[in-house]
Design an enzyme around this catalytic site. Structure first.
Site, PDB file in Angstrom:
ATOM      1  N   ARG A 166     -30.607 102.328  29.326  1.00 35.35           N
ATOM      2  CA  ARG A 166     -30.114 102.854  28.038  1.00 35.35           C
ATOM      3  C   ARG A 166     -28.681 102.339  27.856  1.00 35.35           C
ATOM      4  O   ARG A 166     -27.886 102.406  28.794  1.00 35.35           O
ATOM      5  CB  ARG A 166     -30.146 104.394  28.009  1.00 35.35           C
ATOM      6  CG  ARG A 166     -31.568 104.958  28.035  1.00 35.35           C
ATOM      7  CD  ARG A 166     -31.592 106.451  27.725  1.00 35.35           C
ATOM      8  NE  ARG A 166     -31.422 106.712  26.310  1.00 35.35           N
ATOM      9  CZ  ARG A 166     -31.213 107.945  25.811  1.00 35.35           C
ATOM     10  NH1 ARG A 166     -31.133 108.985  26.628  1.00 35.35           N
ATOM     11  NH2 ARG A 166     -31.077 108.123  24.514  1.00 35.35           N
TER      12      ARG A 166
ATOM     13  N   GLN B 279     -33.854 117.513  20.671  1.00 36.14           N
ATOM     14  CA  GLN B 279     -33.176 118.064  21.857  1.00 36.14           C
ATOM     15  C   GLN B 279     -32.567 119.440  21.565  1.00 36.14           C
ATOM     16  O   GLN B 279     -32.460 120.273  22.453  1.00 36.14           O
ATOM     17  CB  GLN B 279     -32.074 117.116  22.333  1.00 36.14           C
ATOM     18  CG  GLN B 279     -32.567 115.807  22.915  1.00 36.14           C
ATOM     19  CD  GLN B 279     -32.606 114.710  21.886  1.00 36.14           C
ATOM     20  OE1 GLN B 279     -32.852 114.954  20.708  1.00 36.14           O
ATOM     21  NE2 GLN B 279     -32.378 113.486  22.310  1.00 36.14           N
TER      22      GLN B 279
ATOM     23  N   ARG C  41     -32.065 112.920  30.602  1.00 36.96           N
ATOM     24  CA  ARG C  41     -31.279 112.419  29.463  1.00 36.96           C
ATOM     25  C   ARG C  41     -30.004 113.242  29.381  1.00 36.96           C
ATOM     26  O   ARG C  41     -29.837 114.248  30.072  1.00 36.96           O
ATOM     27  CB  ARG C  41     -32.073 112.415  28.144  1.00 36.96           C
ATOM     28  CG  ARG C  41     -33.018 113.526  27.876  1.00 36.96           C
ATOM     29  CD  ARG C  41     -32.403 114.869  27.713  1.00 36.96           C
ATOM     30  NE  ARG C  41     -31.339 114.901  26.709  1.00 36.96           N
ATOM     31  CZ  ARG C  41     -30.438 115.852  26.590  1.00 36.96           C
ATOM     32  NH1 ARG C  41     -30.439 116.883  27.436  1.00 36.96           N
ATOM     33  NH2 ARG C  41     -29.518 115.825  25.660  1.00 36.96           N
ATOM     34  N   GLY C  42     -29.096 112.805  28.495  1.00 35.45           N
ATOM     35  CA  GLY C  42     -27.772 113.426  28.434  1.00 35.45           C
ATOM     36  C   GLY C  42     -26.840 112.585  29.292  1.00 35.45           C
ATOM     37  O   GLY C  42     -27.186 112.227  30.435  1.00 35.45           O
ATOM     38  N   ALA C  43     -25.660 112.253  28.731  1.00 33.31           N
ATOM     39  CA  ALA C  43     -24.794 111.251  29.367  1.00 33.31           C
ATOM     40  C   ALA C  43     -24.469 111.551  30.841  1.00 33.31           C
ATOM     41  O   ALA C  43     -24.701 110.705  31.713  1.00 33.31           O
ATOM     42  CB  ALA C  43     -23.525 111.069  28.532  1.00 33.31           C
TER      43      ALA C  43
ATOM     44  N   ASN D 226     -22.108 110.068  19.667  1.00 32.08           N
ATOM     45  CA  ASN D 226     -22.961 111.169  20.122  1.00 32.08           C
ATOM     46  C   ASN D 226     -24.272 111.048  19.350  1.00 32.08           C
ATOM     47  O   ASN D 226     -24.431 110.155  18.502  1.00 32.08           O
ATOM     48  CB  ASN D 226     -22.281 112.522  19.889  1.00 32.08           C
ATOM     49  CG  ASN D 226     -23.026 113.659  20.582  1.00 32.08           C
ATOM     50  OD1 ASN D 226     -23.350 113.559  21.770  1.00 32.08           O
ATOM     51  ND2 ASN D 226     -23.334 114.717  19.866  1.00 32.08           N
ATOM     52  N   LYS D 227     -25.186 111.929  19.640  1.00 32.51           N
ATOM     53  CA  LYS D 227     -26.527 111.873  19.047  1.00 32.51           C
ATOM     54  C   LYS D 227     -26.479 111.683  17.538  1.00 32.51           C
ATOM     55  O   LYS D 227     -25.655 112.277  16.848  1.00 32.51           O
ATOM     56  CB  LYS D 227     -27.258 113.176  19.418  1.00 32.51           C
ATOM     57  CG  LYS D 227     -28.663 113.322  18.901  1.00 32.51           C
ATOM     58  CD  LYS D 227     -29.565 112.166  19.262  1.00 32.51           C
ATOM     59  CE  LYS D 227     -29.579 111.823  20.738  1.00 32.51           C
ATOM     60  NZ  LYS D 227     -30.202 110.506  21.027  1.00 32.51           N
TER      61      LYS D 227
ATOM     62  N   ASP E  82     -21.435 110.621  24.173  1.00 32.30           N
ATOM     63  CA  ASP E  82     -22.046 109.644  25.090  1.00 32.30           C
ATOM     64  C   ASP E  82     -21.098 108.528  25.473  1.00 32.30           C
ATOM     65  O   ASP E  82     -21.234 107.919  26.530  1.00 32.30           O
ATOM     66  CB  ASP E  82     -23.316 109.060  24.470  1.00 32.30           C
ATOM     67  CG  ASP E  82     -24.382 110.124  24.391  1.00 32.30           C
ATOM     68  OD1 ASP E  82     -24.370 110.904  23.418  1.00 32.30           O
ATOM     69  OD2 ASP E  82     -25.196 110.212  25.331  1.00 32.30           O
TER      70      ASP E  82
HETATM   71  O1  MRU Z   1     -30.569 110.766  23.737  1.00 34.45           O
HETATM   72  P1  MRU Z   1     -29.959 111.838  24.598  1.00 34.45           P
HETATM   73  O2  MRU Z   1     -30.739 113.109  24.596  1.00 34.45           O
HETATM   74  O3  MRU Z   1     -29.651 111.342  25.994  1.00 34.45           O
HETATM   75  O4  MRU Z   1     -28.556 112.133  23.890  1.00 34.45           O
HETATM   76  C1  MRU Z   1     -27.735 113.121  24.411  1.00 34.45           C
HETATM   77  C2  MRU Z   1     -26.544 113.408  23.604  1.00 34.45           C
HETATM   78  O5  MRU Z   1     -26.281 112.801  22.587  1.00 34.45           O
HETATM   79  C3  MRU Z   1     -25.591 114.430  24.163  1.00 34.45           C
HETATM   80  O6  MRU Z   1     -24.949 115.113  23.141  1.00 34.45           O
HETATM   81  C4  MRU Z   1     -24.549 113.716  25.027  1.00 34.45           C
HETATM   82  O7  MRU Z   1     -25.181 112.922  25.986  1.00 34.45           O
HETATM   83  C5  MRU Z   1     -23.626 114.666  25.689  1.00 34.45           C
HETATM   84  S1  MRU Z   1     -24.403 115.438  27.057  1.00 34.45           S
HETATM   85  C6  MRU Z   1     -23.310 116.453  27.846  1.00 34.45           C
END
Ligand code: MRU
Length: 346
Positions: free
Chosen positions: A93, A200, A52-54, A251-252, A241
């Protein structure tokens, strides 16, 4: 540069290999890497947030296309068959644009080399995936170095979710800034939001920062404004994201609330993200598709319900922060005012 990769391609033979990734659903209880060796498992790894994470899911997408190509090495309809699986992986996603970006980069390799044999194209896809992997770390180092300039000496940085090494191939974006600032000034501190419902911040951000001996304090998501009011937060830095051309940034979930609190307390709020997180096809944040996740993430903690089953729940995974709340977007090309980020595409 010796950075342990969150996700990496492993070649097993000519034109064959698999994706090796840290299973992030197990951290902090267990640190284990898993092999993903087909496109369907890659879809599932992204969907279930093993990766996970963009930026990290972008690389997972690139690996996924290579795997799809390997699965179809004997196909007479190679391009169509790989494209179908690429679209399938892309549907895992919806919010992080890096997934689409990396899959399109891989499809470009296929289209540009369509005269070559399937095996030759597979080789090029693997090479390109490895190139994207290595570039991700280089980009994050640059983001880190630009970002470190806005971190005051001895500052306490608030961050939300995990935009760290685990959300990328290595080093991180927002946490890349933290790491770079820490290399220059060991007295900086981090406050990490827990980041309900998937935690996270608690599970991943505190895990990776304490491993690097960075002074880290875990707080719950409702505490940020309290510490801002007390003068205990100097700057807020999060990842993103998907960023629209006007700088509005998804973002999250919870990031928007943090940005509002930061504005009220006159604390600078920055986004740290690579160019691949900016979507040149959308003008404003209104156009960003927000992932809706399942009810159980909200209603169940440690396998036990925390509320009556009669209650309704809604669980958006992300929110969009308006550009007037963002002081700057830290990229590998420098720091931009949000309403000037479109210049990266001119
Ligand atoms: O749902 P996730 O854990 O994939 O969400 C991640 C985030 O929101 C991060 O802040 C974002 O992807 C930036 S990662 C460098």
């Amino acid at each position: 540069m010796n950075v342990e990769k969150t996700i990496e391609w492993v070649n097993t033979a000519d034109y064959e290999g698999y994706s090796l990734m840290i299973d992030q659903t197990l951290i902090p209880y267990e640190y284990k890497k898993i092999k993903v060796n087909n496109s369907k498992d890659m879809y599932n790894a992204i969907k279930t947030m093993i990766v996970r994470g963009a930026p990290a899911i972008g690389i997972a997408g690139a690996h996924g296309v290579a795997l799809a190509a390997i699965e179809n090495k004997n196909s007479g309809n190679f391009i169509e068959d790989v494209k179908k699986l690429a679209d399938y992986i892309n549907s895992s996603r919806p919010t992080a644009v890096n997934l689409k970006w990396a899959i399109e980069k891989q499809m470009d390799v296929i289209y540009k080399n369509k005269e070559k044999s399937n095996l030759e194209i597979i080789k090029l896809l693997i090479q390109n995936a490895i190139k994207l992997e290595n570039e991700d770390i280089e980009i994050n180092k640059k983001i880190g170095d630009y970002g470190a300039e806005i971190v005051p000496k001895g500052a306490t940085i608030l961050t939300h979710c995990n935009a760290g090494a685990l959300a990328t191939v290595g080093y991180g974006t927002a946490l890349g800034v933290v790491r770079s600032a820490f290399e220059k000034d060991k007295t900086i501190k981090v406050f990490a939001d827990e980041t309900r419902p998937r935690q996270q911040g608690a599970r991943l951000t505190t895990y990776e920062l304490t491993r690097d001996n960075i002074d880290t304090t875990l707080i719950t998501d409702g505490m940020g404004a309290y510490f801002m009011k007390k003068g205990m937060i100097d700057v807020v830095i999060t990842g993103a994201d998907r960023i629209a051309l006007n700088g509005e940034s998804a973002n999250k979930i919870g990031t928007y609330m943090v940005a509002i609190a930061a504005k009220y307390h006159n604390i600078p709020f920055y986004i740290a993200a690579p160019k691949s997180t900016i979507d040149p096809n959308i003008k404003t944040g209104e156009e960003i598709v927000i992932e809706l996740r399942n009810k159980e993430e909200v209603t169940i903690i440690n396998d036990k319900p925390i509320c009556t089953d009669k209650v309704k729940t809604i669980n958006p995974g992300f929110d969009v922060t308006p550009n007037e709340l963002i002081k700057g977007i830290i990229t590998e090309y420098g720091i931009f005012k949000p309403n000037e980020i479109y210049k990266l595409f001119e």
